[in-house]
Write a protein that holds these residues in place. Structure first.
Motif, mmCIF file in Angstrom:
data_model
loop_
_atom_site.group_PDB
_atom_site.id
_atom_site.type_symbol
_atom_site.label_atom_id
_atom_site.label_comp_id
_atom_site.label_asym_id
_atom_site.label_seq_id
_atom_site.Cartn_x
_atom_site.Cartn_y
_atom_site.Cartn_z
ATOM 1 N N GLU A 110 0.794 -1.308 0.286
ATOM 2 C CA GLU A 110 -0.344 0.213 0.374
ATOM 3 C C GLU A 110 0.636 1.389 -0.239
ATOM 4 O O GLU A 110 0.233 2.360 -1.211
ATOM 5 C CB GLU A 110 -0.859 -0.128 0.878
ATOM 6 C CG GLU A 110 -2.526 -1.416 1.201
ATOM 7 C CD GLU A 110 -2.885 -0.958 0.278
ATOM 8 O OE1 GLU A 110 -3.021 0.252 -0.286
ATOM 9 O OE2 GLU A 110 -3.716 -2.050 0.032
ATOM 10 N N VAL A 111 2.090 1.038 0.448
ATOM 11 C CA VAL A 111 2.724 2.453 0.923
ATOM 12 C C VAL A 111 4.055 1.982 -0.453
ATOM 13 O O VAL A 111 4.779 0.966 0.372
ATOM 14 C CB VAL A 111 3.194 2.039 2.106
ATOM 15 C CG1 VAL A 111 3.748 3.600 2.739
ATOM 16 C CG2 VAL A 111 1.839 2.693 3.153
ATOM 17 N N GLY A 112 4.656 2.378 -0.561
ATOM 18 C CA GLY A 112 6.096 2.989 -0.851
ATOM 19 C C GLY A 112 7.501 2.735 -0.564
ATOM 20 O O GLY A 112 7.300 2.775 1.082
ATOM 21 N N GLU A 113 8.703 1.773 -1.321
ATOM 22 C CA GLU A 113 9.304 2.038 0.056
ATOM 23 C C GLU A 113 10.606 2.847 -1.082
ATOM 24 O O GLU A 113 10.406 2.833 -1.956
ATOM 25 C CB GLU A 113 9.665 0.756 -0.288
ATOM 26 C CG GLU A 113 8.792 -0.301 1.454
ATOM 27 C CD GLU A 113 9.059 -1.873 0.799
ATOM 28 O OE1 GLU A 113 10.367 -2.714 1.392
ATOM 29 O OE2 GLU A 113 8.596 -1.837 -0.171
ATOM 30 N N GLU A 114 11.700 2.953 -0.311
ATOM 31 C CA GLU A 114 13.174 3.445 -0.035
ATOM 32 C C GLU A 114 13.474 2.411 -1.611
ATOM 33 O O GLU A 114 13.762 1.572 -1.318
ATOM 34 C CB GLU A 114 13.884 3.781 0.476
ATOM 35 C CG GLU A 114 13.666 5.138 1.472
ATOM 36 C CD GLU A 114 13.818 6.578 -0.031
ATOM 37 O OE1 GLU A 114 14.479 6.790 -0.739
ATOM 38 O OE2 GLU A 114 12.703 7.114 0.778
#
Ligand SMILES: *Cc1c(COP(=O)(O)O)cnc(C)c1O
Length: 476
Positions: free
Chosen positions: A47-51
């Motif tokens: 759901e949330v992006g990552e580095e």
């Protein structure tokens, strides 16, 4: 403008180097099952992006054990090449530059590099210099490209325009091919509207070649549009058809002759092996792979086509916004994709790294290694050499040494040895059925295979055979 982050790239570079330098120590086979891989990699949609760096860290850790050492010097299954340093480096840059190699205006450099690499290949493979070519994903799509041109030409010769009228109502096209063809031939034909029920298959002789009399009789059975598909190197024994006899015969009947040379076409570069391909230059289209013997990373095949008009007509779209500047070569006119990877860069790099001499050395070295590997295993009393390589492919069978053992037991033993060797992580082989018998197939097409790899692999196979023979003794 903010500077682009390259932390993920630095990480990838480090992991790539670690992978390559660790190949000698790691298992050639996969060491985890797919359930484990799914567990490590799966889950709901993030759901949330990552580095980027975190993504790479995660992926490298999660796939651990699921990567085959197919680029190592001890991988002999199927026909899978390694990758040369310059080709791999150029492949990284190809992704970095991210060019759309569809049209010259999209990337002049990609267009020119492909044009030059293509011309070099025609020279190296001693094919007509004025033939056209396409860089495809592999041999499968090179078959598709060549056979689309063939379909176009043989129907045009019978006053049928397949581009405008398609196949419905067209004169029936006869396709003649050998029983030892690769499955990608059938699939390319299927994509082109030629069903497998309508193929005429030609029996092969003891050398795996199309039987000439059978071919002669089959050709005499009709005079409509005809395509004949021959092979330069089949996957079991690297059999080459007798081109000097088969091609002129097919030509007498107005046939288009296509040759599958996925790896075998490279024999042409070696003065030691080029006689296997004698007469091949008389054909109409030829296909080979870059990702096999040229040792370019995957996604690289070549189609070469004598009839440039048929080739262009079958592939080009000629939309109004496409430049028709004759001074440049637009790749889209010659291959089936639209947007595509700039496949010319790694090929160009591979050819510059090796040069003509280095390429010939690679082929000769791999062929000698294939013999050494087969002979080394064949010295064991529990092994039986079915085919000593005449190029780079050999077949070995293993024997159940119990007194009452029969053919089915030897089949089972062969499977078991392959499984045991692969499980040892020391070397990797695949099995095949050849003339009704199971066999372990040995294919050597890797620039990184060293003589020490051959020795280590012979030892691994012999240990597995010894183990089974000790078991036989206990069980009989
Ligand atoms: C590998 C191979 C093919 C298929 O080539 P891809 O590059 O996998 O599409 C076709 N014919 C032969 C003889 C092969 O060895």
């Amino acid at each position: 403008m903010s500077e682009r982050s390259t932390v993920g790239l630095d990480l990838a570079h480090r992991y790539a180097k670690e992978f390559l330098s660790g190949l000698d120590e790691r298992s050639v086979a996969s060491t985890v099952d797919v359930t484990t891989l799914r567990d490590h990699l799966g889950g709901p949609v993030p759901e949330v992006g990552e580095e980027p760096a975190a993504v790479i860290e995660h992926m490298v850790a999660a796939i651990d054990g699921g990567i085959l050492g197919s680029t190592s010097g001890r991988f002999f299954a199927w026909v899978i090449g390694g990758s040369l340093e310059a080709a791999l480096a150029a492949d990284w840059l190809t992704s970095t530059w991210d060019q759309n190699a569809a049209l010259s205006p999209c990337s002049p450099a990609a267009a020119v590099v492909e044009e030059i690499a293509g011309a070099w290949l025609l020279d190296l493979l001693a094919l007509p210099r004025d033939a056209s070519f396409a860089f495809t994903t592999g041999c499968q799509m090179a078959h598709f490209t060549s056979l689309a041109a063939a379909r176009n030409a043989v129907l045009r010769a019978h006053d049928w325009d397949v581009n405008l009228d398609g196949l419905q109502g067209a004169p029936a096209v006869r396709v003649l091919t050998s029983t030892q063809r690769h499955g990608s031939v059938d699939r390319a034909l299927r994509f082109l509207g030629f069903g497998s029920r309508h193929l005429t298959t030609i029996e092969t002789n003891e050398f795996g070649q199309c039987d000439i009399e059978t071919l002669r009789n089959a050709l005499a059975g009709g005079n409509g549009p005809t395509i004949v598909i021959l092979k330069a190197g089949d996957i079991n024994i690297a059999a080459f058809d007798d081109f000097n006899r088969a091609i002129p015969l097919a030509k007498e009947h107005g046939a288009w002759v296509h040759v599958d040379g996925a790896f075998g076409l490279f024999a042409r570069i070696s003065s030691q092996y080029c006689s296997l391909t004698a007469g091949i230059e008389l054909a109409d289209s030829w296909v080979t792979d870059g990702h096999k013997w040229l040792n370019v990373p995957f996604d690289c095949g070549f189609a070469v086509i004598r009839d440039t008009r048929a080739h262009r007509e079958s592939m080009s779209i000629g939309a109004s916004y496409i430049s028709t500047d004759a001074a440049t070569r637009d790749q889209i006119d010659w291959n089936p994709e639209w947007s595509r990877r700039a496949r010319g860069f790694p090929v160009y790099a591979a050819l510059r790294q090796l040069g003509r001499g280095g390429l010939e050395d690679l082929i000769n070295r791999n062929c000698a290694q294939a013999c050494k590997l087969v002979d080394g295993i064949g010295e064991h009393s529990g092994a039986n050499v079915l085919w000593r390589p005449t190029l780079n492919q050999g077949l070995v069978r293993f024997l159940d040494t119990r007194p009452d053992a029969g053919a089915a037991d030897h089949d089972r033993r062969t499977e078991r040895i392959i499984q045991m060797v692969n499980a040892s992580g020391e070397a990797f082989f695949s099995g095949t059925t050849w003339r009704e018998r199971r066999a372990m197939r040995i294919s050597v097409v890797n620039a990184h295979t060293a003589d020490a790899d051959i020795h280590r692999s012979v030892v691994a196979v012999c240990e597995a055979v010894d183990h089974c023979i000790r078991e036989d003794a206990r069980n009989s």
